[in-house]
Design a protein around this motif. Structure first.
Motif, short mmCIF file in Angstrom:
data_model
loop_
_atom_site.label_atom_id
_atom_site.label_comp_id
_atom_site.label_asym_id
_atom_site.label_seq_id
_atom_site.Cartn_x
_atom_site.Cartn_y
_atom_site.Cartn_z
N GLU A 387 2.95 -5.63 -1.59
CA GLU A 387 4.41 -5.48 -2.15
C GLU A 387 4.54 -3.84 -2.80
O GLU A 387 5.78 -3.89 -3.39
CB GLU A 387 4.74 -6.90 -2.94
N THR A 388 3.71 -3.35 -3.13
CA THR A 388 3.64 -2.29 -4.02
C THR A 388 4.60 -1.17 -3.45
O THR A 388 4.53 -0.80 -2.32
CB THR A 388 2.50 -1.67 -4.41
N ILE A 389 5.41 -0.51 -4.26
CA ILE A 389 6.08 0.81 -3.67
C ILE A 389 4.93 1.91 -3.55
O ILE A 389 4.59 2.40 -4.87
CB ILE A 389 7.22 1.09 -4.67
N PHE A 390 4.46 2.24 -2.71
CA PHE A 390 3.54 3.56 -2.32
C PHE A 390 4.26 4.64 -2.49
O PHE A 390 5.63 4.65 -2.28
CB PHE A 390 2.47 3.38 -1.24
N ARG A 391 3.54 6.00 -2.61
CA ARG A 391 4.34 7.24 -2.39
C ARG A 391 5.00 7.59 -0.97
O ARG A 391 5.91 7.97 -0.92
CB ARG A 391 3.39 8.31 -2.55
N GLU A 392 4.50 7.02 -0.01
CA GLU A 392 4.62 6.96 1.29
C GLU A 392 5.00 5.78 1.71
O GLU A 392 4.52 4.84 1.63
CB GLU A 392 3.83 7.84 2.13
N LYS A 407 4.82 5.27 9.01
CA LYS A 407 5.10 6.21 10.18
C LYS A 407 3.78 6.93 10.41
O LYS A 407 2.85 6.89 9.50
CB LYS A 407 6.21 7.38 9.66
N SER A 408 3.75 7.68 11.58
CA SER A 408 2.49 8.39 11.98
C SER A 408 2.09 9.51 10.87
O SER A 408 3.07 10.21 10.55
CB SER A 408 2.86 8.90 13.18
N GLY A 409 0.94 9.56 10.25
CA GLY A 409 0.87 10.49 9.34
C GLY A 409 0.89 9.92 7.91
O GLY A 409 0.45 10.70 6.99
N GLU A 410 1.57 8.89 7.58
CA GLU A 410 1.73 8.38 6.16
C GLU A 410 0.38 7.77 5.69
O GLU A 410 -0.19 7.06 6.56
CB GLU A 410 3.04 7.75 6.11
N VAL A 411 0.40 7.72 4.46
CA VAL A 411 -1.03 7.01 3.88
C VAL A 411 -0.71 6.31 2.56
O VAL A 411 0.25 6.54 1.81
CB VAL A 411 -2.00 7.96 3.43
N ALA A 412 -1.46 5.10 2.52
CA ALA A 412 -1.25 4.14 1.48
C ALA A 412 -2.63 3.76 0.83
O ALA A 412 -3.30 3.00 1.81
CB ALA A 412 -0.30 3.00 1.90
N PRO A 413 -2.87 4.18 -0.21
CA PRO A 413 -4.37 3.86 -0.98
C PRO A 413 -3.89 2.19 -1.29
O PRO A 413 -2.95 1.90 -1.85
CB PRO A 413 -4.44 4.55 -2.12
N SER A 414 -4.99 1.23 -1.05
CA SER A 414 -4.75 -0.04 -1.42
C SER A 414 -4.90 -0.44 -3.00
O SER A 414 -4.45 -1.40 -3.18
CB SER A 414 -5.73 -0.78 -0.51
#
Length: 569
Positions: A387-392, A407-414
């Motif tokens: 539920e966290t708002i990530f940078r991307e 999207k393609s190329g976007e990243v989210a550290p867990s």
């Protein structure tokens, strides 16, 4: 290895006493507790751990033991869940750690507690908990029960529990109860007059509701306005964030005006850490004066957190700087950097990039959604609802509440740095591919950069990879991912490693090893990341290029058991 629940299996407790601020709505309960006692109580006081820790420091002591293979059993967090009546603490969906303190440590003795057994320590005895609190927490409450021994007041200052850098620390001095929550070169604390009962006291500290506060027996002792979460020490020192009962060095207490080490004397029961504020602030809050000391007025007594200055060239083979660094390191987060996170990671690597970036906190919102949504239970080590708002990325409707779409190329550290070794385990998550997911042959789903755990798709085949040092293990099978939500799972234990899709086993192999975290001293080598995987460590499955993703994710759950069996097929 410390057991976790949500990151969820170790423990905390709460204190009470007389106060001068408003009351919370929490019920402190009665002064006495009863229950059927059928235990055999044990005692162990021969180790004299205090003097060795005082000489080496907590981190040095436990690291030296772990390297020789003689480390004490700090990984035995005793989660009993006795369902004792209120006011005993209980496990629920917002509990990240609960330790019932039923274990027999190297020192101390078992006595009758608030709920089952409790741990009693004499002056100078020490008990390391199975909680190495490396997880950042934007909101939190730490609670535990404490009953002072007769000689508790023979010294003017007594530690209760905490870690040695005082990132979390409770102590009692001259009739006042202190709750300290340090950050790098910043010493934050609240304190107030508190009369401890000679019976059990529930002590608590919390943050994240706009205040930092300390509580005794359900009553607020003191508070002040505070907007920071919990941030662990990130110097790469093993056991630096270990929660310990009974010992505190003279380190990192300058802000609170304490300059010498402390011991304890008393009994402890039920240590619980939660990801919510457990106590409601009074309507008319009177705050203490600013109880913080910043780096402008105090010199930190411990080394500076390890940071990377990206302006200095680095030898990629050795990670050594090629020129002397005389510039000040910028410790701010890189949210303002417009360069896509994928390209930054591809240039610097996961471990190096995240050294000076604040990780998100795993979001464990109690949605209580209907099956097949994943749920928290007592074998859950981590549950991130994403539920966290990530940078991307963006938040979309998920299996249970919100979900994260990349999207393609976007990243989210867990926010999960999986440093816990696990003999058996299951990793599960929901995934829904975007329309362009299949436009490239190979896509990563989730994993850490050394492929100690990694899920990916290549040419229509789903892979679950579980590397060990110089050993690449994986199982794979051709699959048809639905355009809706897919439940992807990998598990190991009982001589097998297997891959599951939507509750069906699609691949398995004979496998006798558990999960072993990467131990190459790269700080974030075990960080679970969604959407990015470097080309490292995929030689076994035959891949040699970096991977991106494209799709939505929900409910990442890690358990310390095998969730799936042939009988469920």
């Amino acid at each position: 290895m410390n057991k976790k629940i949500v990151k969820f299996l170790a423990a905390v407790a709460v204190l009470s006493g007389s106060l001068f601020f408003g009351c919370s709505t929490s019920d402190s309960g009665t002064d006495s507790f009863s229950g059927e006692d059928t235990f055999v109580y044990q005692k162990n006081d021969a180790a004299r751990m205090w003097s060795r820790i005082d000489a080496l420091g907590i981190a040095g002591y436990f690291d030296s033991l772990s390297q020789t293979g003689n480390a004490p059993a700090i990984n035995v967090a005793s989660l009993v869940n006795r369902h004792c009546p209120i006011p005993a603490l209980a496990m629920d969906e917002n509990t990240r750690y609960l330790d019932e303190l039923e274990s027999l440590f190297d020192e101390g003795e078992q006595v009758k507690g608030v709920c089952g057994k409790a741990l009693k320590l004499k002056d100078g005895q020490v008990a390391p908990l199975g909680v190495n609190l490396i997880d950042s927490m934007k909101i939190g409450t730490v609670e535990f029960w404490f009953r002072p021994n007769v000689d508790f007041y023979d010294r003017n200052a007594r530690t209760l529990m905490g870690n040695d850098g005082a990132r979390i620390h409770f102590f009692y001095k001259d009739g006042e109860l202190y709750f300290q929550k340090n950050h790098h070169n910043q010493h934050f604390f609240v304190k107030g007059k508190a009369n401890l009962k000679n019976d059990w006291n529930l002590i608590a500290g919390q943050w994240g509701d706009g205040y930092m506060s300390v509580w005794l027996n359900g009553e607020m002792v003191a508070c002040w306005e505070h907007d920071k979460g919990y941030a662990p020490a990130t110097r790469g020192v093993p056991f630096e964030n270990l929660v310990v009962i009974g010992y505190k060095s003279g380190c990192c207490m300058e802000g609170a005006g304490q300059y010498t080490g402390m011991t304890t004397s008393g009994a402890f029961d039920q240590f619980r850490i939660s990801n919510i504020p457990r106590y409601k602030m009074p309507d008319n809050v009177v705050t203490e004066p600013d109880s913080s000391v910043s780096d402008a007025s105090v010199v930190d007594t411990i080394p500076v957190d390890t940071l990377v200055n990206d302006s200095v060239p680095v030898d990629t083979a050795t990670n050594d700087k090629l020129v002397a660094d005389t510039t000040e390191v910028d410790t701010t987060e890189k949210d303002s950097v417009q360069e896509p996170l994928w390209s930054l990671l591809n240039t610097q690597g996961v471990s190096r990039y995240f050294v000076d970036v604040t990780l998100p906190v795993a979001s464990s919102v109690a949605q209580k959604c209907n099956a097949p949504a994943l749920a928290m239970d007592d074998i859950t080590l981590y549950l991130d609802e994403l539920e966290t708002i990530f940078r991307e990325g963006e938040l979309v409707e998920g299996v249970c509440g919100k979900a994260l779409s990349l999207k393609s190329g976007e990243v989210a550290p867990s926010g999960i740095n999986l440093i816990d070794n696990m003999v058996t385990g299951t990793v599960e998550f929901w995934f829904r591919p975007n329309d362009d997911f299949f436009d490239v042959p190979a896509r990563t789903l989730l994993g850490n950069d050394d492929s100690r755990l990694h899920f990916f798709v290549n040419n229509g085949t789903l892979y679950f990879q579980k590397n060990h040092t110089n050993k690449h293990f994986f199982v794979s099978a051709p699959v048809n991912l639905k355009n809706d939500w897919n439940l992807v799972a990998g598990q190991w234990g009982d001589g097998e490693m297997s891959l599951w899709l939507n509750g069906e086993k699609v691949a398995s192999s004979v496998h006798s090893l558990g999960y072993e975290a990467s131990s190459r001293s790269k700080q974030y080598a075990n960080l679970l990341v969604i959407g990015y995987k470097s080309k490292c460590c995929m030689e076994g499955p035959g891949l040699s290029q970096a991977l991106t993703t494209s799709g939505a994710y929900d409910q990442l759950r890690i358990s310390n058991t095998m969730r799936y069996s042939t009988a469920r097929q």
